[in-house]
Design an enzyme around this catalytic site. Structure first.
Site, PDB file in Angstrom:
ATOM      1  N   ASN A  50      -1.298   2.332   7.784  1.00 50.91           N
ATOM      2  CA  ASN A  50      -1.399   1.922   6.368  1.00 50.91           C
ATOM      3  C   ASN A  50      -2.841   1.814   5.867  1.00 50.91           C
ATOM      4  O   ASN A  50      -3.076   1.750   4.663  1.00 50.91           O
ATOM      5  CB  ASN A  50      -0.653   0.602   6.114  1.00 50.91           C
ATOM      6  CG  ASN A  50       0.854   0.756   6.109  1.00 50.91           C
ATOM      7  OD1 ASN A  50       1.593  -0.185   6.373  1.00 50.91           O
ATOM      8  ND2 ASN A  50       1.349   1.956   5.789  1.00 50.91           N
ATOM      9  N   ASP A 106      10.705  -0.408   3.730  1.00 52.79           N
ATOM     10  CA  ASP A 106      10.157   0.773   3.063  1.00 52.79           C
ATOM     11  C   ASP A 106      10.703   0.885   1.636  1.00 52.79           C
ATOM     12  O   ASP A 106      11.823   0.444   1.363  1.00 52.79           O
ATOM     13  CB  ASP A 106      10.541   2.023   3.882  1.00 52.79           C
ATOM     14  CG  ASP A 106       9.711   3.235   3.498  1.00 52.79           C
ATOM     15  OD1 ASP A 106       8.711   3.079   2.756  1.00 52.79           O
ATOM     16  OD2 ASP A 106      10.055   4.345   3.930  1.00 52.79           O
TER      17      ASP A 106
HETATM   18  C1  FPP Z   1       6.466   0.160   2.503  1.00 48.21           C
HETATM   19  O1  FPP Z   1       6.646   0.547   1.177  1.00 48.21           O
HETATM   20  C2  FPP Z   1       5.984  -1.195   2.595  1.00 48.21           C
HETATM   21  C3  FPP Z   1       4.763  -1.570   3.041  1.00 48.21           C
HETATM   22  C4  FPP Z   1       3.725  -0.633   3.498  1.00 48.21           C
HETATM   23  C5  FPP Z   1       4.338  -2.964   3.103  1.00 48.21           C
HETATM   24  C6  FPP Z   1       5.389  -3.993   3.320  1.00 48.21           C
HETATM   25  C7  FPP Z   1       4.937  -5.211   2.640  1.00 48.21           C
HETATM   26  C8  FPP Z   1       5.728  -6.101   2.005  1.00 48.21           C
HETATM   27  C9  FPP Z   1       7.182  -6.039   2.032  1.00 48.21           C
HETATM   28  C10 FPP Z   1       5.177  -7.191   1.189  1.00 48.21           C
HETATM   29  C11 FPP Z   1       4.432  -8.274   1.884  1.00 48.21           C
HETATM   30  C12 FPP Z   1       4.890  -8.592   3.257  1.00 48.21           C
HETATM   31  C13 FPP Z   1       5.134  -9.828   3.698  1.00 48.21           C
HETATM   32  C14 FPP Z   1       5.512 -10.023   5.115  1.00 48.21           C
HETATM   33  C15 FPP Z   1       5.089 -11.006   2.850  1.00 48.21           C
HETATM   34  P1  FPP Z   1       5.849   1.818   0.653  1.00 48.21           P
HETATM   35  O2  FPP Z   1       4.674   1.335  -0.132  1.00 48.21           O
HETATM   36  O3  FPP Z   1       5.522   2.749   1.771  1.00 48.21           O
HETATM   37  O4  FPP Z   1       6.939   2.459  -0.296  1.00 48.21           O
HETATM   38  P2  FPP Z   1       7.076   3.998  -0.705  1.00 48.21           P
HETATM   39  O5  FPP Z   1       7.318   4.781   0.554  1.00 48.21           O
HETATM   40  O6  FPP Z   1       8.243   3.996  -1.635  1.00 48.21           O
HETATM   41  O7  FPP Z   1       5.781   4.385  -1.382  1.00 48.21           O
END
Ligand code: FPP
Length: 248
Positions: free
Chosen positions: A73, A24
């Protein structure tokens, strides 16, 4: 909350065998650096590589599960969702040979329904290519929701009953567990959540029943080996009771 920064030795005999990460903070990282959310996810992909490498190098961690895309998501903008899937496919295509060379088995957990064909094909190819690898298993949770997983397992149990292979009186925890998306993955020992939020967000609710949870304020794109070690040390300092009185 995990704060320690160095990479001091860990106790090899008390390593968690199944570690999961709720990755996250990509969006907050992007905001902090004045870049698009997609750039934040790209930076997150670099952390994925670093953490897989670190777990593999430690040895003893049998399975690493990464929460890459939750069933919730889909509520994000179309641009972000398609960008995330493009990134996932790019990551798999770039890293597959490395993962295979490292003897890592890649498994996908989640529902394929709704996923772009390209992503399904990439996940399927990586699973097939690495299925006999033995050094470590990496589960990518994509279009994953724990409630959906449990509901899917219940449906499969009902089918067994309908087919006469199982009696309702014999349904137990094992009957459900064998229909989870990857029944071979053992229960979680440790769940790491980055970016400071203290919740499970519909992640592996069945498998996390007795997991230790370590939350770090570090945003996922900044997460590296030293943060992993810090979380593992915090885990090793805990006493696990599994509902009983003493740790085991
Ligand atoms: C949460 O951050 C993260 C995600 C919804 C996606 C996770 C994806 C990756 C780490 C990149 C690609 C994955 C792989 C396996 C190569 P957020 O966007 O919810 O962050 P925030 O809460 O700060 O907005």
């Amino acid at each position: 909350m995990s704060t320690s920064k160095n990479t001091d030795a860990l106790e090899p005999k008390r390593l968690p065998r199944h570690v999961a990460v709720i990755m996250d903070g990509n969006g907050r990282w992007a905001k902090k650096h004045g870049v698009t959310r997609l750039r934040g996810h790209e930076a997150g992909a670099k952390a994925v590589r670093a953490v897989i490498e670190a777990c593999r190098a430690i040895g003893g961690i049998e399975t690493l599960t990464l929460y890459a895309f939750s069933s919730e998501n889909w509520r994000r903008s179309k641009t972000e969702v398609s960008g995330l899937f493009r990134l996932l496919s790019k990551y798999i295509r770039l890293e597959l040979d490395n993962l295979n060379a490292e003897d890592i088995r890649v498994v996908f957990i989640g529902q394929t329904k709704g996923l772009p064909k390209r992503v399904i094909a990439d996940l399927e190819e990586s699973r097939e290519l690495t299925k006999n690898n033995r050094s470590m298993q990496v589960n990518f949770a994509v279009n994953y929701g724990a409630r959906a997983e449990i509901a899917d397992a219940c449906r499969a149990v009902a089918e067994e009953v309908k087919a006469g292979r199982l009696q309702t009186t014999n349904i137990d925890e094992e009957s459900v567990a064998r229909h989870l998306y990857d029944p071979s993955s053992r229960d979680l020992d440790l769940v790491i959540r980055t970016a400071g939020e203290m919740r499970l967000s519909n992640f592996m609710l069945w498998q996390a029943s007795y997991a230790e949870i370590v939350v770090t304020r570090t945003l996922w794109p900044d997460f590296r080996k030293r943060h992993l070690y810090s979380a593992l040390r915090e885990y090793q300092a805990r006493t696990r009771k599994f509902g009983g009185r003493r740790g085991r």
